[in-house]
Design a protein around this motif. Structure first.
Motif, mmCIF file in Angstrom:
data_model
loop_
_atom_site.group_PDB
_atom_site.id
_atom_site.type_symbol
_atom_site.label_atom_id
_atom_site.label_comp_id
_atom_site.label_asym_id
_atom_site.label_seq_id
_atom_site.Cartn_x
_atom_site.Cartn_y
_atom_site.Cartn_z
ATOM 1 N N LEU A 96 0.828 -1.201 0.000
ATOM 2 C CA LEU A 96 0.000 0.000 0.000
ATOM 3 C C LEU A 96 0.872 1.263 0.000
ATOM 4 O O LEU A 96 0.621 2.196 -0.775
ATOM 5 N N HIS A 97 1.908 1.283 0.811
ATOM 6 C CA HIS A 97 2.818 2.438 0.837
ATOM 7 C C HIS A 97 3.549 2.577 -0.497
ATOM 8 O O HIS A 97 3.731 3.693 -1.001
ATOM 9 N N PHE A 98 3.964 1.450 -1.082
ATOM 10 C CA PHE A 98 4.653 1.497 -2.369
ATOM 11 C C PHE A 98 3.747 2.086 -3.441
ATOM 12 O O PHE A 98 4.127 3.009 -4.159
ATOM 13 N N VAL A 99 2.530 1.579 -3.538
ATOM 14 C CA VAL A 99 1.585 2.060 -4.544
ATOM 15 C C VAL A 99 1.277 3.534 -4.319
ATOM 16 O O VAL A 99 1.116 4.294 -5.275
ATOM 17 N N GLY A 100 1.241 3.960 -3.068
ATOM 18 C CA GLY A 100 0.979 5.364 -2.761
ATOM 19 C C GLY A 100 2.116 6.296 -3.162
ATOM 20 O O GLY A 100 1.914 7.502 -3.274
ATOM 21 N N GLN A 101 3.296 5.740 -3.414
ATOM 22 C CA GLN A 101 4.457 6.569 -3.742
ATOM 23 C C GLN A 101 4.805 6.579 -5.222
ATOM 24 O O GLN A 101 5.600 7.413 -5.648
ATOM 25 N N ILE A 102 4.220 5.697 -6.017
ATOM 26 C CA ILE A 102 4.612 5.650 -7.424
ATOM 27 C C ILE A 102 3.781 6.643 -8.245
ATOM 28 O O ILE A 102 2.712 7.071 -7.835
#
Length: 123
Positions: A96-102
Protein backbone atom coordinates in the motif's frame (compact mmCIF):
# COMPACT_ATOMS: atom_id res chain seq x y z
CA UNK A 1 33.97 10.51 1.99
CA UNK A 2 34.47 6.82 1.37
CA UNK A 3 31.88 4.96 -0.74
CA UNK A 4 30.01 2.07 0.83
CA UNK A 5 30.67 -1.40 -0.57
CA UNK A 6 27.06 -1.75 -1.76
CA UNK A 7 27.40 1.52 -3.68
CA UNK A 8 30.52 0.23 -5.42
CA UNK A 9 28.84 -3.04 -6.29
CA UNK A 10 25.88 -1.15 -7.75
CA UNK A 11 28.21 1.09 -9.76
CA UNK A 12 30.10 -1.92 -11.15
CA UNK A 13 26.84 -3.66 -12.04
CA UNK A 14 25.67 -0.47 -13.81
CA UNK A 15 28.83 -0.49 -15.93
CA UNK A 16 28.37 -4.16 -16.82
CA UNK A 17 24.68 -3.70 -17.66
CA UNK A 18 25.52 -0.77 -19.93
CA UNK A 19 28.24 -2.71 -21.74
CA UNK A 20 27.63 -4.32 -25.10
CA UNK A 21 30.10 -7.09 -24.32
CA UNK A 22 32.06 -8.73 -21.52
CA UNK A 23 34.50 -6.40 -19.76
CA UNK A 24 37.89 -6.77 -18.10
CA UNK A 25 38.63 -5.31 -14.69
CA UNK A 26 40.61 -2.53 -16.37
CA UNK A 27 37.65 -1.67 -18.66
CA UNK A 28 35.29 -1.51 -15.68
CA UNK A 29 37.78 0.67 -13.80
CA UNK A 30 38.13 3.02 -16.79
CA UNK A 31 34.34 3.37 -17.05
CA UNK A 32 34.12 4.22 -13.36
CA UNK A 33 36.91 6.81 -13.49
CA UNK A 34 34.46 9.34 -14.94
CA UNK A 35 32.59 9.48 -11.63
CA UNK A 36 35.00 8.13 -9.00
CA UNK A 37 38.65 7.39 -8.57
CA UNK A 38 39.11 3.70 -7.82
CA UNK A 39 42.21 1.57 -7.74
CA UNK A 40 42.41 -1.46 -10.02
CA UNK A 41 42.55 -3.77 -6.98
CA UNK A 42 39.40 -2.20 -5.54
CA UNK A 43 37.47 -2.93 -8.75
CA UNK A 44 38.95 -6.44 -8.85
CA UNK A 45 37.80 -7.06 -5.27
CA UNK A 46 34.29 -5.80 -6.02
CA UNK A 47 34.05 -8.01 -9.13
CA UNK A 48 35.31 -11.01 -7.15
CA UNK A 49 32.69 -10.35 -4.47
CA UNK A 50 29.96 -10.10 -7.11
CA UNK A 51 31.23 -13.34 -8.67
CA UNK A 52 31.07 -15.12 -5.29
CA UNK A 53 27.53 -13.79 -4.81
CA UNK A 54 26.54 -15.15 -8.23
CA UNK A 55 25.80 -11.67 -9.62
CA UNK A 56 28.45 -11.89 -12.34
CA UNK A 57 30.15 -14.63 -14.30
CA UNK A 58 33.70 -14.63 -15.59
CA UNK A 59 35.98 -16.51 -17.92
CA UNK A 60 39.66 -16.32 -18.61
CA UNK A 61 40.65 -14.65 -21.88
CA UNK A 62 44.41 -14.68 -22.27
CA UNK A 63 45.73 -13.62 -18.89
CA UNK A 64 42.70 -11.62 -17.73
CA UNK A 65 39.18 -12.48 -16.70
CA UNK A 66 36.25 -10.91 -18.50
CA UNK A 67 33.03 -10.35 -16.58
CA UNK A 68 29.33 -10.11 -17.40
CA UNK A 69 26.14 -10.00 -15.33
CA UNK A 70 24.10 -13.11 -14.66
CA UNK A 71 20.77 -11.30 -14.87
CA UNK A 72 19.28 -8.17 -16.35
CA UNK A 73 18.95 -4.90 -14.49
CA UNK A 74 15.18 -5.45 -14.44
CA UNK A 75 15.46 -8.97 -12.98
CA UNK A 76 17.85 -7.67 -10.33
CA UNK A 77 15.50 -4.80 -9.45
CA UNK A 78 12.58 -7.23 -9.14
CA UNK A 79 14.64 -9.42 -6.81
CA UNK A 80 15.56 -6.43 -4.62
CA UNK A 81 11.91 -5.41 -4.47
CA UNK A 82 10.85 -8.95 -3.54
CA UNK A 83 13.46 -9.13 -0.76
CA UNK A 84 12.29 -5.78 0.60
CA UNK A 85 8.70 -6.99 0.59
CA UNK A 86 9.71 -10.25 2.28
CA UNK A 87 11.48 -8.32 5.03
CA UNK A 88 8.47 -6.13 5.85
CA UNK A 89 6.39 -7.04 8.85
CA UNK A 90 3.16 -6.43 6.95
CA UNK A 91 3.26 -7.18 3.22
CA UNK A 92 -0.10 -5.54 2.52
CA UNK A 93 0.90 -2.33 4.30
CA UNK A 94 4.24 -2.27 2.47
CA UNK A 95 2.50 -2.72 -0.89
CA UNK A 96 0.00 0.00 0.00
CA UNK A 97 2.82 2.44 0.84
CA UNK A 98 4.65 1.50 -2.37
CA UNK A 99 1.58 2.06 -4.54
CA UNK A 100 0.98 5.36 -2.76
CA UNK A 101 4.46 6.57 -3.74
CA UNK A 102 4.61 5.65 -7.42
CA UNK A 103 3.66 7.96 -10.26
CA UNK A 104 0.30 7.83 -12.03
CA UNK A 105 2.07 6.47 -15.13
CA UNK A 106 3.69 3.65 -13.15
CA UNK A 107 0.40 2.90 -11.41
CA UNK A 108 -1.36 2.66 -14.79
CA UNK A 109 1.40 0.35 -16.07
CA UNK A 110 1.08 -1.81 -12.95
CA UNK A 111 -2.71 -2.01 -13.39
CA UNK A 112 -2.26 -3.03 -17.03
CA UNK A 113 0.23 -5.73 -16.07
CA UNK A 114 -2.04 -7.10 -13.34
CA UNK A 115 -5.04 -7.01 -15.69
CA UNK A 116 -3.16 -8.84 -18.45
CA UNK A 117 -1.95 -11.46 -15.95
CA UNK A 118 -5.52 -11.99 -14.72
CA UNK A 119 -6.60 -12.50 -18.33
CA UNK A 120 -3.97 -15.22 -18.62
CA UNK A 121 -2.02 -13.45 -21.32
CA UNK A 122 1.77 -13.06 -21.27
CA UNK A 123 3.34 -9.70 -21.95
Amino acid sequence: MKARNGDLQAAVLDVLWAAQDELTVRQVQQSLLATRELAYNTVLTVLDTLFKKGRVQRRLVGRAFVYWTTDSREAHTAEVMARALDSSGDRSAALLHFVGQISEEDLAALRALVDSDEDGSDS
